[in-house]
Design a protein around this motif. Structure first.
Motif, PDB file in Angstrom:
ATOM      1  N   ALA A  86      -9.140 -94.395   3.562  1.00 53.83           N
ATOM      2  CA  ALA A  86      -8.824 -95.408   2.550  1.00 53.83           C
ATOM      3  C   ALA A  86      -8.883 -94.743   1.176  1.00 53.83           C
ATOM      4  CB  ALA A  86      -9.864 -96.520   2.630  1.00 53.83           C
ATOM      5  N   CYS A  87      -7.979 -95.157   0.284  1.00 51.90           N
ATOM      6  CA  CYS A  87      -7.921 -94.466  -1.013  1.00 51.90           C
ATOM      7  C   CYS A  87      -8.481 -95.338  -2.137  1.00 51.90           C
ATOM      8  CB  CYS A  87      -6.477 -94.071  -1.318  1.00 51.90           C
ATOM      9  SG  CYS A  87      -6.391 -92.980  -2.742  1.00 51.90           S
ATOM     10  N   ASN A 119     -14.506 -89.484  -8.532  1.00 52.09           N
ATOM     11  CA  ASN A 119     -13.505 -90.383  -7.945  1.00 52.09           C
ATOM     12  C   ASN A 119     -12.097 -89.932  -8.331  1.00 52.09           C
ATOM     13  OD1 ASN A 119     -16.018 -91.693  -7.881  1.00 52.09           O
ATOM     14  ND2 ASN A 119     -15.056 -93.712  -7.797  1.00 52.09           N
ATOM     15  N   SER A 120     -11.699 -88.791  -7.809  1.00 52.07           N
ATOM     16  CA  SER A 120     -10.360 -88.264  -8.074  1.00 52.07           C
ATOM     17  C   SER A 120      -9.958 -87.400  -6.894  1.00 52.07           C
ATOM     18  CB  SER A 120     -10.365 -87.428  -9.359  1.00 52.07           C
ATOM     19  OG  SER A 120     -11.350 -86.406  -9.286  1.00 52.07           O
ATOM     20  N   ASP A 121      -8.651 -87.230  -6.730  1.00 50.34           N
ATOM     21  CA  ASP A 121      -8.134 -86.432  -5.625  1.00 50.34           C
ATOM     22  C   ASP A 121      -8.540 -84.961  -5.795  1.00 50.34           C
ATOM     23  OD1 ASP A 121      -6.045 -86.689  -3.310  1.00 50.34           O
ATOM     24  OD2 ASP A 121      -5.564 -84.809  -4.367  1.00 50.34           O
ATOM     25  N   PRO A 144     -10.688 -89.751 -14.306  1.00 52.76           N
ATOM     26  CA  PRO A 144      -9.650 -90.703 -14.673  1.00 52.76           C
ATOM     27  C   PRO A 144     -10.224 -92.001 -15.276  1.00 52.76           C
ATOM     28  CG  PRO A 144     -10.043 -90.824 -12.301  1.00 52.76           C
ATOM     29  CD  PRO A 144     -11.074 -89.878 -12.886  1.00 52.76           C
ATOM     30  N   ASP A 145     -11.583 -92.180 -15.270  1.00 53.15           N
ATOM     31  CA  ASP A 145     -12.123 -93.501 -15.639  1.00 53.15           C
ATOM     32  C   ASP A 145     -12.376 -93.623 -17.145  1.00 53.15           C
ATOM     33  OD1 ASP A 145     -13.206 -95.992 -15.679  1.00 53.15           O
ATOM     34  OD2 ASP A 145     -15.071 -95.480 -14.659  1.00 53.15           O
ATOM     35  N   ARG A 178      -6.398 -93.171  -7.196  1.00 48.66           N
ATOM     36  CA  ARG A 178      -4.940 -93.218  -7.039  1.00 48.66           C
ATOM     37  C   ARG A 178      -4.217 -93.271  -8.380  1.00 48.66           C
ATOM     38  NH1 ARG A 178      -4.125 -97.033  -2.275  1.00 48.66           N
ATOM     39  NH2 ARG A 178      -4.791 -98.550  -3.802  1.00 48.66           N
ATOM     40  N   MET A 179      -4.960 -93.556  -9.453  1.00 48.65           N
ATOM     41  CA  MET A 179      -4.315 -93.714 -10.764  1.00 48.65           C
ATOM     42  C   MET A 179      -3.939 -92.393 -11.419  1.00 48.65           C
ATOM     43  SD  MET A 179      -6.409 -96.855 -12.429  1.00 48.65           S
ATOM     44  CE  MET A 179      -6.513 -98.422 -11.571  1.00 48.65           C
ATOM     45  N   ILE A 180      -4.454 -91.279 -10.882  1.00 47.53           N
ATOM     46  CA  ILE A 180      -4.099 -89.986 -11.484  1.00 47.53           C
ATOM     47  C   ILE A 180      -3.765 -88.986 -10.373  1.00 47.53           C
ATOM     48  CG2 ILE A 180      -6.507 -89.172 -11.631  1.00 47.53           C
ATOM     49  CD1 ILE A 180      -5.656 -87.777 -14.302  1.00 47.53           C
ATOM     50  N   ASP A 181      -2.690 -88.212 -10.607  1.00 48.10           N
ATOM     51  CA  ASP A 181      -2.402 -87.089  -9.710  1.00 48.10           C
ATOM     52  C   ASP A 181      -2.247 -85.843 -10.579  1.00 48.10           C
ATOM     53  OD1 ASP A 181       0.085 -87.251 -10.881  1.00 48.10           O
ATOM     54  OD2 ASP A 181       1.111 -88.006  -9.106  1.00 48.10           O
ATOM     55  N   ALA A 182      -1.867 -84.724  -9.938  1.00 49.59           N
ATOM     56  CA  ALA A 182      -1.805 -83.455 -10.677  1.00 49.59           C
ATOM     57  C   ALA A 182      -0.798 -83.542 -11.839  1.00 49.59           C
ATOM     58  CB  ALA A 182      -1.436 -82.333  -9.723  1.00 49.59           C
TER      59      ALA A 182
END
Ligand code: SF4
Length: 331
Positions: free
Chosen positions: A82-83, A119-121, A159-160, A88-92
């Motif tokens: 689960a994501c 809390n980031s990918d 991202p927060d 999910r709000m930030i990617d590379a």
């Protein structure tokens, strides 16, 4: 066929070289089956020291990835991949856009110190690691930012936005949020990405006023993923572990209202504890994992056909690991 999931999970745990890990926000029935529990920082530290071949992680995707990054030799399975909505709000590429924004405003790349909330990918953590930056959690963000400031660089916090803003306020620093009003990186110490947690955004100043009117002596305790307009009104702001300690140390007769995920608040203490929202603040992704999912994942190991295995490529492991290890090195 009726399966007694609890009994089967216990049987599989004693047969297999496996550790079951659960975050505080998991459902009670899953949480109760775990060998290791905690908030993100505690889990990262405990899993690093654990020597089981298999880790079955009940949480959200970035948590399983973090285990794989810290201990690439481990086989990591997640009953549900689960994501986290915030992750999910930030990617590379959004990360690169944020760096480019700062460069357009006259801050050279080498003068930026990126800090990413855990809390980031893993790909975002790797970008941060490549730029000499580090990870933080809500438990250690103050220390990490304090350490980061010693570099004399501008901090890009992803991202927060709430965590970045809340700690900036606590430390007497200036912050701004990219894409929100005038955000001039020259004028701010911490430049925040515009991400947030949809669960902690449920708490509002009106909720605080409601409880203060109803119980004038009540204590208000909230997580720093809450909006600064809410944390400004609280008696205590802390990570999940810090909130647990704060509530446990209160007089049993002291009423307290807590602003964080419902499963955790519900487990705190039965008497005189309230949830800071009229809407049940459940994290939908954390709640996806069920006892049956945990059983099926363990059973897949026994059957020699593991499911939902976490894979992270070697480049991402290398640089995300740098960012995570820099955090773990700060006591
Ligand atoms: Fe992500 Fe918020 Fe859920 Fe935590 S509570 S996992 S930050 S969406």
């Amino acid at each position: 066929m009726n399966i007694d999931y609890r009994a089967e999970i216990e049987r599989l745990k004693s047969k297999l070289d496996v550790t079951v890990v659960a975050h505080f926000y998991q459902r009670d029935e899953v949480f109760e089956m775990a060998d290791i529990t905690g908030d993100s920082l505690e889990l990262a530290r405990k899993v690093k020291d654990d020597d089981s071949e298999w880790t079955v992680f009940c949480g959200v995707g970035f948590m399983g990835q973090s285990v794989k990054v810290i201990a690439p030799e481990k086989r990591v399975l997640m009953p549900k991949i689960a994501c986290c909505a915030m992750a999910r709000m930030i990617d590379a590429s959004y990360y690169d856009d944020s760096v480019a924004y700062m460069e357009r405003h006259g801050i050279a790349r080498e003068d930026i110190l990126p800090i990413t909330y855990i809390n980031s990918d893993a790909t975002v953590k790797a970008k941060v690691g490549e730029m000499g930056g580090l990870v933080c959690t809500s438990s250690n963000a103050y220390k990490i930012i304090e350490k980061g400031l010693e570099s004399g660089k501008k901090i890009l916090f992803v991202p927060d936005r709430c965590l970045g803003q809340n700690f900036a306020i606590q430390m007497g620093l200036k912050s701004c949020v990219i894409g929100e009003g005038e955000c001039d990186p020259q004028e701010a110490d911490i430049i925040c990405y515009n991400g947030f947690c949809s669960v902690h955004q449920l708490f509002t100043p009106d909720d605080v006023h409601f409880y203060r009117r109803k119980y004038p002596d009540i204590k208000i305790a909230v997580h720093p993923e809450s909006d600064p307009s809410v944390t400004a009104l609280a008696d205590f702001v802390g990570s999940t572990s810090q909130l647990i300690r704060y509530v446990a140390e209160l007089d049993p007769e002291q009423k307290v209202v807590v602003g964080t995920e419902y499963n955790l608040v519900n487990r705190m203490r039965a008497k005189n504890t309230y949830v800071l929202s009229a809407t049940k603040p459940e994290c939908p992704t954390m709640n996806e994992t069920t006892l049956k999912d945990l059983y099926l994942t363990l059973k897949s190991i026994e059957d020699g056909n593991p499911i939902h295995e976490i894979e992270v490529d070697a480049h991402t492991v290398k640089y995300a690991n740098l960012a995570l290890e820099r955090m773990l090195a700060i006591k």
